[in-house]
Design a protein around this motif. Structure first.
Motif, short mmCIF file in Angstrom:
data_model
loop_
_atom_site.label_atom_id
_atom_site.label_comp_id
_atom_site.label_asym_id
_atom_site.label_seq_id
_atom_site.Cartn_x
_atom_site.Cartn_y
_atom_site.Cartn_z
N PHE A 258 43.81 48.52 43.04
CA PHE A 258 45.22 48.58 42.69
C PHE A 258 45.94 47.24 42.82
CE2 PHE A 258 44.53 53.18 43.20
CZ PHE A 258 45.00 53.56 41.94
N ASN A 259 45.23 46.22 43.26
CA ASN A 259 45.76 44.85 43.27
C ASN A 259 44.82 43.94 42.49
OD1 ASN A 259 48.12 45.19 45.05
ND2 ASN A 259 46.55 45.81 46.53
N SER A 260 44.24 44.47 41.43
CA SER A 260 43.24 43.72 40.67
C SER A 260 43.80 42.43 40.09
CB SER A 260 42.66 44.60 39.56
OG SER A 260 43.66 44.96 38.62
N ASP A 261 45.08 42.41 39.76
CA ASP A 261 45.67 41.20 39.18
C ASP A 261 45.59 40.02 40.15
OD1 ASP A 261 47.50 42.58 40.79
OD2 ASP A 261 49.23 41.73 39.75
N ALA A 262 45.68 40.28 41.44
CA ALA A 262 45.59 39.21 42.44
C ALA A 262 44.17 38.63 42.51
CB ALA A 262 46.00 39.74 43.82
N PHE A 263 43.17 39.44 42.20
CA PHE A 263 41.79 38.99 42.29
C PHE A 263 41.26 38.46 40.96
CE2 PHE A 263 42.31 42.25 45.55
CZ PHE A 263 41.98 41.51 46.68
N LEU A 264 41.86 38.89 39.87
CA LEU A 264 41.38 38.50 38.54
C LEU A 264 42.23 37.40 37.91
CD1 LEU A 264 40.54 42.06 37.18
CD2 LEU A 264 38.96 40.38 38.13
N GLY A 265 43.24 36.95 38.62
CA GLY A 265 44.06 35.86 38.11
C GLY A 265 45.07 36.28 37.06
N GLY A 266 45.44 37.51 37.05
CA GLY A 266 46.42 38.01 36.08
C GLY A 266 46.22 39.48 35.85
N ALA A 267 47.18 40.06 35.17
CA ALA A 267 47.14 41.51 34.91
C ALA A 267 46.22 41.81 33.74
CB ALA A 267 48.54 42.03 34.64
N LEU A 268 44.95 42.09 34.03
CA LEU A 268 43.99 42.47 32.99
C LEU A 268 43.95 43.98 32.79
CD1 LEU A 268 41.02 40.10 33.89
CD2 LEU A 268 42.73 39.78 32.11
#
Length: 157
Positions: free
Chosen positions: A32-42
């Motif tokens: 649920f915080n994937s954007d923080a780990f992937l460098g953006g909202a994918l």
């Protein structure tokens, strides 16, 4: 023989509760915080929810098996040894909430997700989701208490 079965039961119970705890405490925050780990909202919030639902759907299989094994083991323990009210209460809580989670909440959430992202933004979905979280937490906590209770009994001999 019974001690060997007890050790196997406690080991399996601890593993399944560990998986459950890990999925809720580690996997969910990462997804649920994937954007923080992937460098953006994918992924959208809906897509993140679909991934998390799949994790819990797959966790339900070993959880249901553990619930059934717990019923058999705890009743066998009661008849073979003696009544342990604390273990029995923990088992009933774990089994009831575990089966409720696996056979009611997860399928209901999947059904609502299949209707699309707008349904998952309703108050009804939020309510069902919150109740499923509470149910899952009770399952995990009662399972951990049950495992600790048996470890204590095994350590006493």
């Amino acid at each position: 023989m019974f001690k060997t079965v007890s050790v196997a039961y406690v080991t399996l119970l601890t593993i399944i509760m560990g998986f459950a705890l890990f999925s809720g405490a580690v996997v969910a925050p990462v997804i649920f915080n994937s954007d923080a780990f992937l460098g953006g909202a994918l992924l959208s919030r809906f897509q993140e929810g679909l991934l998390m639902t799949e994790v819990f759907r797959r966790l339900c299989y070993p959880l249901v098996i553990m619930c059934l094994l717990s019923v058999m083991f705890e009743f066998a323990y009661t008849f073979k040894r003696k009544l342990d009210l604390i273990a029995l209460i923990c088992m009933v809580l774990m089994v009831c909430t575990g089966l409720l989670f696996a056979f009611y909440f997860v399928p209901h959430i999947i059904h609502m997700q299949n209707q699309g992202p707008l349904v998952t933004q309703t108050a009804q979905f939020a309510s069902i989701h919150k109740l499923s979280e509470v149910c899952f937490k009770i399952t995990v906590l009662s399972g951990i208490c049950l495992a600790m209770r048996h470890v204590f009994k095994l350590s006493r001999g």
